[in-house]
Every structure is written in structure tokens, then in C-alpha cells.
Design a protein around this motif. Structure first.
Motif, mmCIF file in Angstrom:
data_model
loop_
_atom_site.group_PDB
_atom_site.id
_atom_site.type_symbol
_atom_site.label_atom_id
_atom_site.label_comp_id
_atom_site.label_asym_id
_atom_site.label_seq_id
_atom_site.Cartn_x
_atom_site.Cartn_y
_atom_site.Cartn_z
ATOM 1 N N ARG A 8 0.845 -1.187 0.000
ATOM 2 C CA ARG A 8 0.000 0.000 0.000
ATOM 3 C C ARG A 8 0.883 1.239 0.000
ATOM 4 N NH1 ARG A 8 -1.625 2.535 5.350
ATOM 5 N NH2 ARG A 8 0.082 1.980 6.736
ATOM 6 N N TYR A 56 0.773 5.042 1.560
ATOM 7 C CA TYR A 56 0.055 5.704 2.642
ATOM 8 C C TYR A 56 0.717 7.037 2.975
ATOM 9 C CZ TYR A 56 3.925 4.466 5.666
ATOM 10 O OH TYR A 56 5.175 4.391 6.221
ATOM 11 N N ASP A 59 -2.938 7.536 10.035
ATOM 12 C CA ASP A 59 -2.333 6.828 8.919
ATOM 13 C C ASP A 59 -3.435 6.635 7.871
ATOM 14 O OD1 ASP A 59 -1.926 4.289 7.404
ATOM 15 O OD2 ASP A 59 -0.106 4.156 8.589
ATOM 16 N N THR A 108 -4.448 5.285 4.011
ATOM 17 C CA THR A 108 -4.055 4.482 2.851
ATOM 18 C C THR A 108 -4.545 5.156 1.580
ATOM 19 O OG1 THR A 108 -4.110 2.438 4.131
ATOM 20 C CG2 THR A 108 -4.294 2.222 1.733
ATOM 21 N N GLU A 109 -3.611 5.416 0.678
ATOM 22 C CA GLU A 109 -3.962 6.030 -0.610
ATOM 23 C C GLU A 109 -4.320 4.979 -1.646
ATOM 24 O OE1 GLU A 109 -1.070 7.799 -3.701
ATOM 25 O OE2 GLU A 109 -1.814 9.496 -2.518
ATOM 26 N N PHE A 114 -3.961 0.434 -2.756
ATOM 27 C CA PHE A 114 -3.507 -0.943 -2.557
ATOM 28 C C PHE A 114 -2.969 -1.474 -3.874
ATOM 29 C CE2 PHE A 114 -6.886 -0.547 0.663
ATOM 30 C CZ PHE A 114 -6.203 -0.968 1.792
ATOM 31 N N LYS A 155 4.716 10.544 1.248
ATOM 32 C CA LYS A 155 4.042 9.247 1.275
ATOM 33 C C LYS A 155 5.068 8.137 1.422
ATOM 34 C CE LYS A 155 0.567 11.144 -1.767
ATOM 35 N NZ LYS A 155 0.066 11.147 -3.134
ATOM 36 N N ALA A 191 -6.106 -7.358 3.138
ATOM 37 C CA ALA A 191 -5.628 -6.151 3.833
ATOM 38 C C ALA A 191 -6.319 -5.993 5.189
ATOM 39 C CB ALA A 191 -5.894 -4.919 2.974
ATOM 40 N N TYR A 236 -6.772 -0.405 7.367
ATOM 41 C CA TYR A 236 -6.266 0.185 6.134
ATOM 42 C C TYR A 236 -7.383 0.320 5.095
ATOM 43 C CZ TYR A 236 -1.651 -0.801 8.111
ATOM 44 O OH TYR A 236 -0.541 -0.861 8.924
ATOM 45 N N TYR A 249 -8.662 3.846 3.520
ATOM 46 C CA TYR A 249 -8.705 3.973 2.062
ATOM 47 C C TYR A 249 -10.075 4.480 1.608
ATOM 48 C CZ TYR A 249 -8.793 2.528 -2.844
ATOM 49 O OH TYR A 249 -8.923 2.504 -4.208
#
Length: 188
Positions: free
Chosen positions: A56, A58, A65, A67-68, A70, A91, A164, A168, A172
Motif C-alpha cells: 500500500r 500511505y 495513517d 491508505t492512498e 492498494f 508518502k 488487507a 487500512y 482507504y
């Protein structure tokens, strides 16, 4: 032939000499679960493709934290904003499972572009694809509800929901773990 080269050939034609030149700069690496592949603050100088595992990208915002994205097998993983600007990234990249990757040094890759235009075309297509995916991600956040985003993730990347951690997935989707639990409960 190298499995990554076989994958590249499904995206764009490569001459035999280009395929060999590209294979020569692909290096295998292994990294343990939950370890950083690249830390926040590093400048991205390497492209990664997952052979096995999940990762991931992030960032940290207001102490959280987030998550941008996966990435599963054969995904291109890079922090493009750092790569193209040559500046440290805000990032990081973390593997979520024991992972095997192929690493390509971008300086060596760029040196192949002049002699091997087909390699340049291939990577142009890969970066275009990544750009479109980023725009789609932004539009999903702008135009879809959390439940709709969950269903899109379920449709487009079902392996993420199986592999995942929920924290996260929730970050996301831009929701809390409690909200994610409610959405998942509706499906049952």
C-alpha cells in the motif's frame, strides 16, 4: 523469458534487444510483512512491480495513517510525485504480506529510453494507466458515498477485502472502522 517481461509484452510490444535490456535492470527483492519498502521522506528513485504479495501507499494526516492505494501482483508501485519532481515524498510504501518484488532503478531505465523507444512507450503507457487510476480514485472520493466506494473496491479489487487489514481498508475508503463494519454487516 522473465515473467515481468511477459507481463510488459501484454501491454506494449518490445523488440528482443529491448526486452533483454529491460530484463538486465530488473532486480528481485524480498521484504517481510508490514515492513516499509520506502519510508515517508525518501525520494522515489525505484519502480517496483509485485511478483507476490500486497503493498500500500500511505501518508499521515493529523496523526492518522491514511491508505492512498492498494497494490497486488504485477502492479506498478511508485510515488510518482516524488519520482518526477525529484523531491522527498510525503508518502510511504509498506508491504502488507511477505512480498517478492522486481525493482527497476529509474536512472538506468531512463538511460534506455533513447536507444529503445519501445521501452519509453511501454513506460509511458504504464504511467498513463497509473494516472488514470489516480484520477478515478479522486473522483470516487468526490462523487460516491462510502457504501458505493466499498462496492467499487469489492468489484475492482476483491483481493484487498480478503488480504488487507480492516483499518487500512477503512482509511482507504475515508471512513471509520465502525462505519466499515456497518457496511459489511449490510452485505451479510
Amino acid at each position: 523469458m522473465h515473467p515481468l517481461i511477459n507481463y510488459f509484452l501484454t501491454l506494449s510490444p518490445l523488440s528482443t534487444s529491448s526486452a533483454k535490456a529491460l530484463e538486465a535492470i530488473c532486480h528481485p527483492i524480498s521484504i517481510a510483512r508490514n515492513q516499509p519498502l520506502q519510508a515517508i521522506g525518501q525520494t522515489c528513485k525505484t519502480l517496483y512491480f509485485l511478483k507476490k504479495g500486497m503493498a500500500r501507499i500511505y501518508y499521515e494526516k493529523d496523526g492518522s495513517d491514511v491508505t492512498e492505494g492498494f497494490y497486488g501482483e504485477l502492479s506498478l508501485i511508485a510515488r510518482a510525485e516524488s519520482l518526477f519532481a525529484g523531491k522527498p515524498s510525503q508518502k510511504g510504501i509498506q508491504v502488507l504480506e511477505d512480498s517478492e518484488l522486481w525493482a527497476i532503478d529509474t536512472t538506468k531505465l531512463a538511460s534506455l529510453y533513447e536507444e529503445h523507444r519501445d521501452i519509453e512507450r511501454l513506460f509511458s503507457r504504464l504511467f498513463e494507466k497509473a494516472y488514470v487510476e489516480t484520477i478515478q480514485r479522486i473522483e470516487n472520493l468526490q462523487f460516491h458515498t462510502a457504501e458505493e466506494r466499498y462496492h467499487l473496491l469489492e468489484k475492482e479489487q476483491p483481493e484487498v477485502l480478503k488480504r488487507a487489514p480492516l483499518k487500512y481498508i477503512a482509511s482507504y475508503l475515508g471512513i471509520t472502522q465502525v462505519s466499515l463494519s456497518r457496511i459489511r454487516a449490510k452485505k451479510s
